[in-house]
Design a protein around this motif. Structure first.
Motif, PDB file in Angstrom:
ATOM      1  N   THR A   1       0.923  -1.073  -0.104  1.00 43.75           N
ATOM      2  CA  THR A   1      -0.110  -0.003  -0.092  1.00 43.75           C
ATOM      3  C   THR A   1       0.868   1.210   0.001  1.00 43.75           C
ATOM      4  N   PRO A   2       0.294   2.437  -0.734  1.00 45.38           N
ATOM      5  CA  PRO A   2       1.244   3.453  -0.727  1.00 45.38           C
ATOM      6  C   PRO A   2       1.221   4.256   0.699  1.00 45.38           C
ATOM      7  N   GLU A   3       0.639   4.008   1.592  1.00 46.47           N
ATOM      8  CA  GLU A   3       0.471   4.419   2.951  1.00 46.47           C
ATOM      9  C   GLU A   3       1.734   3.740   3.817  1.00 46.47           C
ATOM     10  N   VAL A   4       2.355   2.757   3.342  1.00 42.05           N
ATOM     11  CA  VAL A   4       3.465   2.352   3.880  1.00 42.05           C
ATOM     12  C   VAL A   4       4.758   2.719   2.965  1.00 42.05           C
ATOM     13  N   PHE A   5       4.549   2.472   1.756  1.00 44.81           N
ATOM     14  CA  PHE A   5       5.422   2.845   0.895  1.00 44.81           C
ATOM     15  C   PHE A   5       5.075   2.888  -0.633  1.00 44.81           C
ATOM     16  N   ASP A   6       5.262   4.318  -1.023  1.00 45.06           N
ATOM     17  CA  ASP A   6       4.786   4.367  -2.287  1.00 45.06           C
ATOM     18  C   ASP A   6       5.806   3.939  -3.385  1.00 45.06           C
TER      19      ASP A   6
ATOM     20  N   ILE B   1      13.257  -1.255   6.067  1.00 41.96           N
ATOM     21  CA  ILE B   1      12.221  -0.173   5.793  1.00 41.96           C
ATOM     22  C   ILE B   1      11.124  -0.760   6.166  1.00 41.96           C
ATOM     23  N   ARG B   2      10.621  -1.933   5.837  1.00 40.57           N
ATOM     24  CA  ARG B   2       9.116  -2.448   5.942  1.00 40.57           C
ATOM     25  C   ARG B   2       9.066  -2.389   7.727  1.00 40.57           C
ATOM     26  N   SER B   3       9.882  -2.851   8.432  1.00 39.02           N
ATOM     27  CA  SER B   3       9.801  -3.077   9.824  1.00 39.02           C
ATOM     28  C   SER B   3       9.573  -1.717  10.453  1.00 39.02           C
ATOM     29  N   GLN B   4      10.502  -0.875   9.864  1.00 36.63           N
ATOM     30  CA  GLN B   4      10.392   0.683  10.517  1.00 36.63           C
ATOM     31  C   GLN B   4       9.215   1.273  10.228  1.00 36.63           C
ATOM     32  N   ARG B   5       8.708   1.231   9.091  1.00 34.13           N
ATOM     33  CA  ARG B   5       7.432   1.958   8.799  1.00 34.13           C
ATOM     34  C   ARG B   5       6.152   1.132   9.387  1.00 34.13           C
ATOM     35  N   LEU B   6       6.212  -0.134   9.439  1.00 37.54           N
ATOM     36  CA  LEU B   6       5.056  -0.729  10.263  1.00 37.54           C
ATOM     37  C   LEU B   6       5.328  -0.404  11.830  1.00 37.54           C
ATOM     38  N   ALA B   7       6.395  -0.432  12.389  1.00 33.43           N
ATOM     39  CA  ALA B   7       6.571  -0.143  13.686  1.00 33.43           C
ATOM     40  C   ALA B   7       6.161   1.300  14.033  1.00 33.43           C
ATOM     41  N   GLU B   8       6.325   2.254  12.889  1.00 29.82           N
ATOM     42  CA  GLU B   8       5.857   3.730  13.313  1.00 29.82           C
ATOM     43  C   GLU B   8       4.121   3.720  13.122  1.00 29.82           C
ATOM     44  N   LEU B   9       3.607   2.644  12.667  1.00 28.04           N
ATOM     45  CA  LEU B   9       2.119   2.558  12.314  1.00 28.04           C
ATOM     46  C   LEU B   9       1.662   1.821  13.909  1.00 28.04           C
ATOM     47  N   GLY B  10       2.415   1.428  14.740  1.00 25.11           N
ATOM     48  CA  GLY B  10       2.162   0.805  15.792  1.00 25.11           C
ATOM     49  C   GLY B  10       1.828  -0.775  15.626  1.00 25.11           C
TER      50      GLY B  10
END
Length: 413
Positions: A169-174, A330-339
């Motif tokens: 999804t672009p919300e995680v990575f566009d 990158i994936r784990s950091q972005r998802l961690a930021e989203l809780g």
């Protein structure tokens, strides 16, 4: 209707598991579809394959932690092995005559091994639709843009591919914006969401009975995916248990992965015998059953494992791989930021901070059950499989309706 699928699989199980999940869904939802799966994975035979799918096994190319390629089993050079693989792919395409060609991740395949096949399809089978499937994140934007420019991948998108499906999804990575796709290529991109994994074959109760886990006990699942580079994760977890008193050690199932080196696996089995609470397995083709039965998950940050965690909404501690690419980081950091999970960079990984994070996950579950005021994490789109099915169905039917009948002379030639 005939679908040809290419997945190179030079490292780990990620590409193989993702593509097989897609093929299984397509075989269940598109009537009379025949799928020919071309893969370089050495363990494709270990997986349950859906009805209507057969595969061609390419000679294996392995990739070390620095990203260098080598023939995995044959005593041939990389160039010789790639040439053999490329010819096998080309001949399979020539004889199978697919209505649609689904390519995973690399527009020209591994070491450009798809180029002859793509050129053939463009020249002699223009009605065949080509789809490129991209996972949510490939690598850092800087590295990906450099590589794609060097290898001509941006040109390949415009020349050969009718559609680009992104399982994210672009919300995680566009990826369109981050990787600077041209306007022409951007029009071909469809964000499908993440892949929701199917439930496992066993119930949670059956798994916990199998593992002899009592109803009041917490269960932690430790899984480094394929396991080829997962030794450090397991080592730090077991060392973290050593710092706990016996009554605080959670029941734990460690699944090493089929590609973990034998000596490393044997060492972990030996260490685990010192803990009555720890159970060891080499491999399971039904990981979802064990993950569903767990109260927390410790894993690396591969796409498939993360999709399983998200599908089950499991508390998780993720230690991503950072070499040879940084997509897991990158994936784990972005998802961690989203809780959605906890992420520990491998450079700061210690037994103590790993086991502390795991215990925090287990305790947070108790807090969530006891409080209605806990903020619910963002919900991601997990509808990739029906989205891909819809896109492929439309392309297959439009191709089938427009495809002229071939004469026996054309088929023979």
């Amino acid at each position: 209707m005939k679908l040809l699928v290419y997945s190179h699989d030079a490292f780990g199980l990620g590409n193989l598991r993702r593509m097989l999940a897609i093929c299984e869904h397509l075989s269940e939802t598109i009537p009379q579809i025949s799928i020919l799966f071309i893969s370089g994975s050495p363990i494709i035979h270990s997986f349950r394959l859906p009805q209507g799918l057969d595969y061609i096994k390419l000679p294996c190319l392995g990739r070390d932690r620095n990203g260098n390629l080598a023939a995995k089993f044959l005593g041939t050079s990389v160039e010789e092995t790639v040439k053999l693989r490329s010819q096998l792919i080309h001949m399979a395409t020539l004889n199978f005559q697919p209505d649609l060609f689904l390519v995973d991740k690399k527009p020209y395949g591994l070491k450009n091994e798809l180029k002859p096949t793509l050129n053939y399809l463009k020249a002699f089978s223009p009605q065949t639709q080509n789809i490129l499937l991209l996972r949510d994140i490939l690598d850092t934007p800087e590295k990906t843009i450099e590589d794609w420019t060097q290898y001509g991948y941006y040109d390949a998108l415009e020349l050969f591919y009718d559609r680009i499906l992104a399982v994210g999804t672009p919300e995680v990575f566009d990826l369109v914006r981050e990787y600077q796709f041209s306007p022409e290529s951007a029009k071909k991109v469809k964000f499908c969401g993440y892949i929701r994994k199917k439930n496992g074959r066993k119930s949670q109760q059956d798994v916990r009975r199998e593992l002899k886990v009592l109803p009041e006990e917490k269960l932690v699942l430790v899984t480094p995916g394929g396991g080829e580079d997962g030794a450090r994760l397991i080592e730090n977890y077991l060392n973290g248990l050593a710092s706990l008193s016996c009554d605080r050690i959670p029941r734990t199932l460690i699944i090493c992965g089929p590609e973990m080196p034998i000596q490393q696996r044997q060492n972990f089995f030996t260490i685990a015998r010192h803990y009555t609470q720890v159970m060891m397995r080499e491999f399971s083709d039904d990981l979802m059953s064990y993950m569903a039965a767990a109260d927390a998950v410790v894993s690396m940050g591969g796409y498939n494992t993360i999709s399983e965690i998200l599908s089950l909404n499991k508390p998780a501690v993720v230690v991503p791989r950072v070499h040879p690419v940084r997509e897991q980081l990158i994936r784990s950091q972005r998802l961690a930021e989203l809780g959605l999970l906890k992420s520990i960079h491998p450079d700061i990984l210690t037994p103590q901070n790993l086991i502390t994070a795991v215990l925090d996950c287990l305790n947070s579950q108790d807090l969530i059950r006891d409080s209605a005021r806990i903020k619910i994490p963002v919900q991601l789109d997990l509808g990739a499989l029906p989205c891909i099915q819809s896109e492929i169905s439309q392309l297959l039917w439009s191709q089938k309706l427009s495809k002229p009948p071939q004469s026996p002379t054309v088929l023979a030639s």
